[in-house]
Scaffold this active site. Structure first.
Site, PDB file in Angstrom:
ATOM      1  CB  ALA A 208      -0.902  -0.007   1.223  1.00  0.00           C
ATOM      2  CG  ASN A 209       0.066   4.796  -1.827  1.00  0.00           C
ATOM      3  OD1 ASN A 209      -0.653   5.650  -1.319  1.00  0.00           O
ATOM      4  ND2 ASN A 209      -0.228   4.205  -2.991  1.00  0.00           N
ATOM      5  NE  ARG A 210       4.735   6.579   5.005  1.00  0.00           N
ATOM      6  CZ  ARG A 210       4.779   5.789   6.067  1.00  0.00           C
ATOM      7  NH1 ARG A 210       3.720   5.647   6.828  1.00  0.00           N
ATOM      8  NH2 ARG A 210       5.876   5.138   6.357  1.00  0.00           N
ATOM      9  CB  SER A 211      -2.508   8.267  -0.968  1.00  0.00           C
ATOM     10  OG  SER A 211      -3.607   9.077  -1.310  1.00  0.00           O
TER      11      SER A 211
END
Ligand code: C5P
Length: 408
Positions: A208-211
């Site tokens: 995943a990513n932090r958006s």
């Protein structure tokens, strides 16, 4: 001239104490020049008489799906002919039926038989308004793009005080004016993507990513408030902005499917989502076991949705990308602007304090192929969204001008 002038507005009244306020809403709509078609449910008639509403509306109240003297199928006629449907007050029962598509009476049939925008104005006791089933039903309606005029807090029937009181007739009529209003983006169809994609490794783990999705939601909310018809393709579960249809996705491939199937009809596409650039080449259909040791995860590139849209962009469509960078911000964003055939790119340095992922503020630079860069210093994400939308409006206006003067 009022945006309600000459508009055919169905006013659905359901059975709550606040039904008496529907009379005032009706009067105000008629005073603004609207043609008001009133529908009352059986329960509503326990609270106000049909005579009162018939006298104030533009035509007599309709209550019956059956035995209608003028037409055997009143709901399709009323639903298809409407420019707007307002349900005020909307009871918990009405909201549940609308969520389910349970068409048991004239009002519910009309709601199903229309393509017009719908404004739901809930009113009920606080306990009911906060009940998980009502909360859940409202969330589904919001995600479908139904406009909601939130109830106020105040004195309720029986002397109780709390949230659930029908919004004032002024604010309901103001919402109708906004929905039918000639906002700068009225009639413009827009797709906005938001959030970070999640790419599965196995049946429980993801990359995943932090958006947080906050900037994309702010863009969608701002566009809708200016009259655009907005579909928000989102990986996060933030509250749906009023009047915005939300399509939930998780992976880059799902986001690509949701956007590409709608892209040809869109006037504007804003890719605010942080789409993963790589995903595991194969996904284990069970949970990988710790005792098997660290897995070797082989990655493959995801489709670049924005580049694909840029390569097949229909004439006139405005394509906007975001560039979240930690270094060489402007050079990297400029190269994406050109490579992906964008009309605008919003560059943000996500390593700077209070900027980008998860924050409520952002500081960005807007780059266009044929205009000077515009810097927006640290500001609320909604304020950044306002400038992004202003720029999109400017791009559309200058294109329309070029077409008129034969430049294109
Ligand atoms: O090339 P880069 O990923 O930095 O470009 C960022 C822009 O491209 C964002 O607008 C993002 O939504 C979009 N993008 C995309 N598909 C990808 C990667 C990024 O649409 N696979």
């Amino acid at each position: 001239m009022s945006p309600l002038e000459g508009k055919r507005i169905v006013l659905g009244v359901t059975g709550g104490i606040a039904a008496y306020k529907a009379v005032e809403i009706c009067r105000r709509l008629v005073d603004s020049g609207a043609h008001v078609v009133p529908i009352m449910t059986d329960a509503a008639q326990h609270f106000v008489g049909t005579t009162t509403l018939s006298a104030l509306a533009s035509e007599p109240v309709q209550t019956e799906l059956w035995h209608n003297p003028t037409t055997p199928i009143p709901h399709t006629k009323v639903g298809q002919g409407a420019d707007l449907i307002i349900v005020a007050p909307a009871t918990a029962k009405c909201i549940a039926a609308y969520r389910m598509g349970y068409s048991h009476d004239l009002l519910q049939n009309t709601l199903l038989a229309t393509r017009a925008p719908v404004i739901v104005c809930p009113a009920m006791h606080t306990e009911m308004w906060e009940h998980p089933s009502v909360v859940d039903n409202m969330e589904v309606l919001r995600r479908r793009g139904v406009h909601v005029v939130e109830p106020e807090s105040g004195r309720l029937a029986g002397g109780d005080v709390g949230a659930g009181r029908l919004a004032s007739p002024e604010s309901i009529v103001a919402a109708a004016e906004r929905v039918l209003g000639s906002g700068e983006l009225a009639g413009v169809s827009m797709i906005v993507s938001a959030g970070g994609t999640r790419e599965p490794i196995d049946s429980v783990r993801v990359i995943a990513n932090r958006s947080s999705g906050k900037q994309g939601y702010a863009v969608a909310a701002e566009a809708a408030s200016r009259g655009a018809s907005v579909t928000l393709v989102s990986t996060v579960a933030l509250p749906a902005p009023s009047g915005v249809e939300v399509v939930s996705v998780e992976t880059a491939a799902e986001m690509q499917g949701a956007i590409e199937s709608r892209a040809a009809r869109a006037d504007v596409i804003v890719m605010a989502a942080a789409v993963a650039d790589f995903r595991p080449a194969s996904v284990a259909n069970h949970k990988l076991k710790k005792h098997d040791g660290p897995p070797q995860i082989v990655l493959e590139p995801t489709p670049d949705i924005l580049a694909g849209l840029g390569a097949t962009k229909p004439t006139g469509q405005v394509l906007v990308g975001f560039a979240a960078e930690t270094d060489d911000l402007i050079a990297n964003a400029q190269s994406k602007l050109e490579r992906k055939h964008l009309d605008l790119i919003v560059a943000n340095d996500v390593s700077a304090p209070s900027v980008g992922f998860a924050h409520d503020t952002n500081a960005v630079t807007l780059l266009r192929p044929d205009a000077k860069p515009v810097e927006i210093d640290l500001a609320a994400k909604r304020d950044v969204a306002r400038v992004v939308i202003d720029t999109i409006i400017e791009i559309r206006a200058s294109r329309a001008n070029d077409t008129r003067t034969g430049k294109h």
